[in-house]
Design an enzyme around this catalytic site. Structure first.
Site, PDB file in Angstrom:
ATOM      1  CD  GLU A  55      -3.166  -0.447   0.315  1.00  7.10           C
ATOM      2  OE1 GLU A  55      -3.232   0.748  -0.003  1.00  7.10           O
ATOM      3  OE2 GLU A  55      -3.969  -1.306  -0.109  1.00  7.10           O
ATOM      4  CE  LYS A  62      17.619   4.865  16.206  1.00 11.03           C
ATOM      5  NZ  LYS A  62      16.230   4.502  15.955  1.00 11.03           N
ATOM      6  CG  ASP A  89      16.976   0.965  14.605  1.00  9.77           C
ATOM      7  OD1 ASP A  89      18.050   1.375  15.097  1.00  9.77           O
ATOM      8  OD2 ASP A  89      15.864   1.184  15.124  1.00  9.77           O
ATOM      9  CD  GLU A 156      14.220  -2.242  12.430  1.00  6.75           C
ATOM     10  OE1 GLU A 156      14.476  -2.808  13.502  1.00  6.75           O
ATOM     11  OE2 GLU A 156      13.574  -1.179  12.372  1.00  6.75           O
ATOM     12  CB  ALA A 168       2.931   0.987  15.114  1.00 11.34           C
TER      13      ALA A 168
HETATM   14  P1  0O2 Z   1      12.335   4.886  16.157  1.00 14.89           P
HETATM   15  O1  0O2 Z   1      11.965   6.228  16.692  1.00 14.89           O
HETATM   16  O2  0O2 Z   1      11.263   4.289  15.322  1.00 14.89           O
HETATM   17  O3  0O2 Z   1      13.663   4.846  15.485  1.00 14.89           O
HETATM   18  P2  0O2 Z   1      16.575  -4.232  21.217  1.00 14.89           P
HETATM   19  O4  0O2 Z   1      17.165  -3.278  22.216  1.00 14.89           O
HETATM   20  O5  0O2 Z   1      17.535  -4.592  20.119  1.00 14.89           O
HETATM   21  O6  0O2 Z   1      15.845  -5.386  21.800  1.00 14.89           O
HETATM   22  P3  0O2 Z   1      15.290  -2.444  19.379  1.00 14.89           P
HETATM   23  O7  0O2 Z   1      16.585  -2.097  18.755  1.00 14.89           O
HETATM   24  O8  0O2 Z   1      14.411  -1.304  19.815  1.00 14.89           O
HETATM   25  O9  0O2 Z   1      15.392  -3.404  20.602  1.00 14.89           O
HETATM   26  O10 0O2 Z   1      14.588  -3.391  18.317  1.00 14.89           O
HETATM   27  P4  0O2 Z   1      13.081  -3.630  18.000  1.00 14.89           P
HETATM   28  O11 0O2 Z   1      12.311  -4.046  19.191  1.00 14.89           O
HETATM   29  O12 0O2 Z   1      13.068  -4.553  16.827  1.00 14.89           O
HETATM   30  O13 0O2 Z   1      12.559  -2.170  17.603  1.00 14.89           O
HETATM   31  C1  0O2 Z   1      13.084  -1.471  16.524  1.00 14.89           C
HETATM   32  C2  0O2 Z   1      12.088  -0.430  16.068  1.00 14.89           C
HETATM   33  O14 0O2 Z   1      10.787  -1.004  15.972  1.00 14.89           O
HETATM   34  C3  0O2 Z   1      11.895   0.741  17.009  1.00 14.89           C
HETATM   35  O15 0O2 Z   1      12.891   1.688  16.796  1.00 14.89           O
HETATM   36  C4  0O2 Z   1      10.491   1.227  16.589  1.00 14.89           C
HETATM   37  O16 0O2 Z   1      10.539   1.927  15.347  1.00 14.89           O
HETATM   38  C5  0O2 Z   1       9.773  -0.078  16.350  1.00 14.89           C
HETATM   39  N1  0O2 Z   1       9.128  -0.558  17.581  1.00 14.89           N
HETATM   40  C6  0O2 Z   1       9.542  -1.566  18.365  1.00 14.89           C
HETATM   41  N2  0O2 Z   1       8.711  -1.737  19.400  1.00 14.89           N
HETATM   42  C7  0O2 Z   1       7.731  -0.824  19.262  1.00 14.89           C
HETATM   43  C8  0O2 Z   1       6.550  -0.524  20.010  1.00 14.89           C
HETATM   44  O17 0O2 Z   1       6.235  -1.118  21.022  1.00 14.89           O
HETATM   45  N3  0O2 Z   1       5.758   0.488  19.537  1.00 14.89           N
HETATM   46  C9  0O2 Z   1       6.049   1.189  18.402  1.00 14.89           C
HETATM   47  N4  0O2 Z   1       5.213   2.152  18.028  1.00 14.89           N
HETATM   48  N5  0O2 Z   1       7.175   0.935  17.677  1.00 14.89           N
HETATM   49  C10 0O2 Z   1       7.995  -0.059  18.093  1.00 14.89           C
HETATM   50  P5  0O2 Z   1      13.238   2.783  17.892  1.00 14.89           P
HETATM   51  O18 0O2 Z   1      14.685   3.111  17.767  1.00 14.89           O
HETATM   52  O19 0O2 Z   1      12.774   2.339  19.245  1.00 14.89           O
HETATM   53  O20 0O2 Z   1      12.390   3.995  17.493  1.00 14.89           O
END
Ligand code: 0O2
Length: 241
Positions: A55, A62, A89, A156, A168
């Site tokens: 879509e 970052k 990421d 990522e 999300a």
């Molecule tokens: P942003 O602002 O999007 O860049 P780890 O410490 O390795 O276990 P990590 O690196 O946070 O965890 O990995 P994970 O869980 O795969 O999450 C990577 C990204 O997924 C996050 O990047 C968010 O973009 C998204 N994400 C993960 N969990 C959530 C959640 O609960 N809610 C929402 N809305 N997004 C989520 P960043 O760097 O946290 O944030």
């Protein structure tokens, strides 16, 4: 030489500003390469199959602030080597699909390409996070061809449905507004909303499958799937039976 307040030379700061920009550049190129791949799939589906499982596609590099916050959160030393190893990421591509099945289909199409190396898969669709977050995360390396070298750049991929993305995006805003400490009542409502989003996904997919089956039948009946061909070809084929 000009010394700044905490004993760092201004010239050094200027040097590291340039180095940091150089450090981020391959990630921007990695995003461009990945976006090309996703857009090719999207266009091919739209023009040839008249339906695209994709879509919407968006990307982000970052920001330096967000990179620094994540490094602090992960106790990652602030060196280029450590940032490259631990913050995976920096380059992100988010693909929004219509249906749950499409998320896996697109993931397979991209990860099956032989210049893409998958280093990690986190399937938060099959196993959602406790707050209800759902998305398929794939960490993939893609080659970037530069003037003097080829660099494998991690990107990522976040692949999810429209409903998962809607949830999300709002949760992300609420999370940041409350500095990560969302009040319990709001948390409960968010969890309920995640369940509602999931029900919508399941229902829409079922409706789509019913519609697709009915459409395939009527297309066949209307002869839309039959290729136009010269009568001599059909006659020759028939004579050889
Ligand atoms: P942003 O602002 O999007 O860049 P780890 O410490 O390795 O276990 P990590 O690196 O946070 O965890 O990995 P994970 O869980 O795969 O999450 C990577 C990204 O997924 C996050 O990047 C968010 O973009 C998204 N994400 C993960 N969990 C959530 C959640 O609960 N809610 C929402 N809305 N997004 C989520 P960043 O760097 O946290 O944030």
């Amino acid at each position: 030489m000009t010394e700044s307040l905490d004993g760092v030379w201004a010239e050094d700061l200027a040097h590291y500003r340039a180095e940091f920009t150089r450090f981020m550049m391959p990630y921007q190129f990695g995003i461009a390469e990945m976006m090309t791949k996703v857009n090719i799939l999207k266009d091919e589906f739209t023009h040839i199959h008249h339906y695209s499982p994709i879509e919407h596609v968006a990307s982000r590099l970052k920001s330096p602030e967000s990179l620094l916050q994540k490094a602090y959160r992960k106790n990652c030393p602030i060196t280029f080597d450590d940032l490259a190893k631990q913050i995976v990421d920096i380059a992100g591509v988010r693909i929004t699909c219509s249906f749950i099945k499409d998320t896996y289909r697109i993931a397979d199409m991209l990860t099956g390409q032989n210049d893409i190396t998958v280093t990690e898969v986190r399937d938060y669709i099959a196993a959602p996070k406790p707050n209800g977050y759902k998305s398929l995360h794939i960490l993939a390396e893609i080659p970037v061809f530069m003037s003097d070298r080829v660099q494998q750049v991690p990107v990522e991929l976040q692949i999810r449905t429209i409903a998962m993305d809607f949830w999300a995006s709002l949760e992300h805003k609420i999370y940041y507004k409350y500095g990560g400490n969302i009040p319990p009542s709001l948390l409960e409502e968010l969890t309920e909303a995640a369940e509602a989003a999931n029900k919508l996904d399941v229902k829409m997919e079922r409706l789509h499958e019913e519609f697709a089956a009915a459409k395939a039948e009527s297309d066949f009946a209307d002869g839309q799937l039959l290729l136009p061909m010269p009568i001599e070809l059909l006659e020759s084929l028939a004579r050889r039976r």
